[in-house]
Write a protein that holds these residues in place. Sequence first.
Motif, PDB file in Angstrom:
ATOM      1  N   ARG A  82      -1.498   8.226   6.147  1.00 54.52           N
ATOM      2  CA  ARG A  82      -0.157   7.656   6.306  1.00 54.52           C
ATOM      3  C   ARG A  82       0.284   6.973   5.019  1.00 54.52           C
ATOM      4  O   ARG A  82      -0.519   6.733   4.122  1.00 54.52           O
ATOM      5  N   GLY A  83       1.548   6.637   4.943  1.00 53.73           N
ATOM      6  CA  GLY A  83       2.057   5.891   3.801  1.00 53.73           C
ATOM      7  C   GLY A  83       1.550   4.462   3.811  1.00 53.73           C
ATOM      8  O   GLY A  83       1.064   3.957   4.825  1.00 53.73           O
ATOM      9  N   ARG A  84       1.671   3.787   2.678  1.00 47.64           N
ATOM     10  CA  ARG A  84       1.226   2.396   2.583  1.00 47.64           C
ATOM     11  C   ARG A  84       2.035   1.518   3.534  1.00 47.64           C
ATOM     12  O   ARG A  84       3.058   1.933   4.094  1.00 47.64           O
ATOM     13  N   THR A  85       1.568   0.282   3.712  1.00 47.62           N
ATOM     14  CA  THR A  85       2.209  -0.674   4.613  1.00 47.62           C
ATOM     15  C   THR A  85       3.697  -0.836   4.274  1.00 47.62           C
ATOM     16  O   THR A  85       4.070  -0.953   3.106  1.00 47.62           O
ATOM     17  N   ALA A  86       4.518  -0.822   5.312  1.00 52.59           N
ATOM     18  CA  ALA A  86       5.975  -1.004   5.197  1.00 52.59           C
ATOM     19  C   ALA A  86       6.656   0.129   4.442  1.00 52.59           C
ATOM     20  O   ALA A  86       7.783  -0.015   3.966  1.00 52.59           O
ATOM     21  N   GLY A  98      -2.892   8.292  -7.507  1.00 54.42           N
ATOM     22  CA  GLY A  98      -2.311   7.001  -7.819  1.00 54.42           C
ATOM     23  C   GLY A  98      -1.418   6.435  -6.731  1.00 54.42           C
ATOM     24  O   GLY A  98      -0.914   5.317  -6.867  1.00 54.42           O
ATOM     25  N   GLN A  99      -1.243   7.166  -5.642  1.00 53.85           N
ATOM     26  CA  GLN A  99      -0.394   6.706  -4.545  1.00 53.85           C
ATOM     27  C   GLN A  99      -1.197   5.823  -3.591  1.00 53.85           C
ATOM     28  O   GLN A  99      -2.363   6.081  -3.315  1.00 53.85           O
ATOM     29  N   ALA A 100      -0.563   4.780  -3.055  1.00 49.98           N
ATOM     30  CA  ALA A 100      -1.189   3.929  -2.044  1.00 49.98           C
ATOM     31  C   ALA A 100      -0.921   4.508  -0.660  1.00 49.98           C
ATOM     32  O   ALA A 100       0.216   4.902  -0.353  1.00 49.98           O
ATOM     33  N   ILE A 101      -1.962   4.562   0.159  1.00 42.48           N
ATOM     34  CA  ILE A 101      -1.859   5.114   1.502  1.00 42.48           C
ATOM     35  C   ILE A 101      -2.571   4.188   2.487  1.00 42.48           C
ATOM     36  O   ILE A 101      -3.258   3.241   2.102  1.00 42.48           O
ATOM     37  N   ARG A 102      -2.407   4.495   3.774  1.00 42.66           N
ATOM     38  CA  ARG A 102      -3.244   3.924   4.821  1.00 42.66           C
ATOM     39  C   ARG A 102      -4.009   5.056   5.491  1.00 42.66           C
ATOM     40  O   ARG A 102      -3.518   6.182   5.598  1.00 42.66           O
ATOM     41  N   GLY A 134      -1.869   1.259  14.889  1.00 40.89           N
ATOM     42  CA  GLY A 134      -1.530   1.720  13.546  1.00 40.89           C
ATOM     43  C   GLY A 134      -0.857   0.705  12.668  1.00 40.89           C
ATOM     44  O   GLY A 134      -0.559   0.993  11.501  1.00 40.89           O
ATOM     45  N   GLU A 135      -0.609  -0.505  13.176  1.00 37.71           N
ATOM     46  CA  GLU A 135       0.091  -1.519  12.389  1.00 37.71           C
ATOM     47  C   GLU A 135      -0.834  -2.695  12.113  1.00 37.71           C
ATOM     48  O   GLU A 135      -1.363  -3.320  13.039  1.00 37.71           O
ATOM     49  N   GLY A 136      -1.048  -2.999  10.818  1.00 34.06           N
ATOM     50  CA  GLY A 136      -1.888  -4.099  10.417  1.00 34.06           C
ATOM     51  C   GLY A 136      -1.189  -4.955   9.388  1.00 34.06           C
ATOM     52  O   GLY A 136      -0.149  -5.548   9.658  1.00 34.06           O
ATOM     53  N   LEU A 139      -3.446  -5.542   3.522  1.00 35.20           N
ATOM     54  CA  LEU A 139      -4.843  -5.316   3.161  1.00 35.20           C
ATOM     55  C   LEU A 139      -5.368  -3.976   3.700  1.00 35.20           C
ATOM     56  O   LEU A 139      -6.541  -3.652   3.539  1.00 35.20           O
ATOM     57  N   ASP A 140      -4.479  -3.205   4.314  1.00 32.23           N
ATOM     58  CA  ASP A 140      -4.811  -1.849   4.774  1.00 32.23           C
ATOM     59  C   ASP A 140      -4.517  -0.785   3.715  1.00 32.23           C
ATOM     60  O   ASP A 140      -4.756   0.394   3.961  1.00 32.23           O
ATOM     61  N   ASP A 141      -3.985  -1.177   2.567  1.00 29.06           N
ATOM     62  CA  ASP A 141      -3.524  -0.210   1.572  1.00 29.06           C
ATOM     63  C   ASP A 141      -4.636   0.160   0.589  1.00 29.06           C
ATOM     64  O   ASP A 141      -5.308  -0.727   0.029  1.00 29.06           O
TER      65      ASP A 141
END
Length: 220
Positions: A82-86, A98-102, A134-136, A139-141
Amino acid sequence: MGTEVAGRRVPPVLVPVLVLALGAAVRGGPGPVTCGSVVKLLNVRHNVRLHSHDVRYGSGSGQQSVTGVSAADDGNSYWRVRGRTAAVCERGTPVRCGQAIRLTHLGTGRNLHSHRFASPLSGNQEVSAFGEAGEGDYLDDWTVVCSGTYWVRDGEVRFQHASTDVFLSVTGEQYGRPIHGQKEVHGMAASSQNNYWKVMEGIFMQPSEVFKAERYHAEL
């Protein structure tokens, strides 16, 4: 846009059912890893898959444990990309280096997470599963560290925690009861061979039309 299962397209609504039904039958191959895909991740050096289940740590944060298991057919080793938080990463969008994900654990709905607690066995940084449905939090990134433009299915990558910079790692420490034989997953400050992961079994979303257009123009 559909979902690719062994080269065939499947409606999105059937994906969770197919993940459970297919088990270890579907393997990754050439092409990018995309958002919405559900995958198993193998630690290349220690030959264990990233795993979680509703067993909490008896120390540190007390959050849901994350371990490494050797069984390829383990049903608790599936993670949704998934995409990073928010942020939203639309289904089928290739993940860039280089992309941030969850990574959301399919069985419990908690996200791969790290924070400044000591891990139970090695004393490195604890890695846990956190959140609900799925929502935290931030610090999930995790940042996908790889060479080239995209995270490719047959490539080896590292996952670096976006907030504390540790790498998702396995170094061989092994738990006793109640999770006998499972290996500790933790965060390490230094890059090493213990940090490398590879996509194995999974359900892969077809690359988006935008990615296909980019690749077409690059080939001209």
